[in-house]
Design an enzyme around this catalytic site. Structure first.
Site, short mmCIF file in Angstrom:
data_model
loop_
_atom_site.label_atom_id
_atom_site.label_comp_id
_atom_site.label_asym_id
_atom_site.label_seq_id
_atom_site.Cartn_x
_atom_site.Cartn_y
_atom_site.Cartn_z
CG HIS A 22 62.67 154.28 25.11
ND1 HIS A 22 62.13 153.04 25.36
CD2 HIS A 22 63.43 154.15 23.99
CE1 HIS A 22 62.55 152.20 24.43
NE2 HIS A 22 63.34 152.84 23.60
CB CYS A 23 57.50 154.91 28.19
SG CYS A 23 58.52 154.14 29.44
#
Length: 74
Positions: free
Chosen positions: A62-63
């Site tokens: 996600h990052c």
């Protein structure tokens, strides 16, 4: 081992286009994570990705998918 050096969280995932990308650490909990995500997202394809090189820098799926650089057209 991986769990002793790094956080092995499966929450840092990405839901997109009928699929969910989740981390794979090469540990026993990987299979359980797939089962949990499949139960939570029954209509999605659950795909595990080895993130060994990503989590070394402190990130996750996600990052690294959040900020997309603007491209210029020449």
């Amino acid at each position: 081992t991986i769990g002793e050096k790094f956080c092995t969280s499966y929450i840092n995932s990405l839901i997109c286009n009928g699929g969910v990308l989740i981390p794979k650490y090469g540990i026993d909990a990987d299979d359980r994570a797939v089962a949990v995500y499949q139960r939570l997202f029954p209509e999605h394809k659950i795909v595990q990705l080895s993130i060994n090189n990503i989590f070394l820098g402190g990130g996750g799926i996600h990052c690294i998918t959040q900020q997309q650089p603007k491209t210029s057209v020449v």
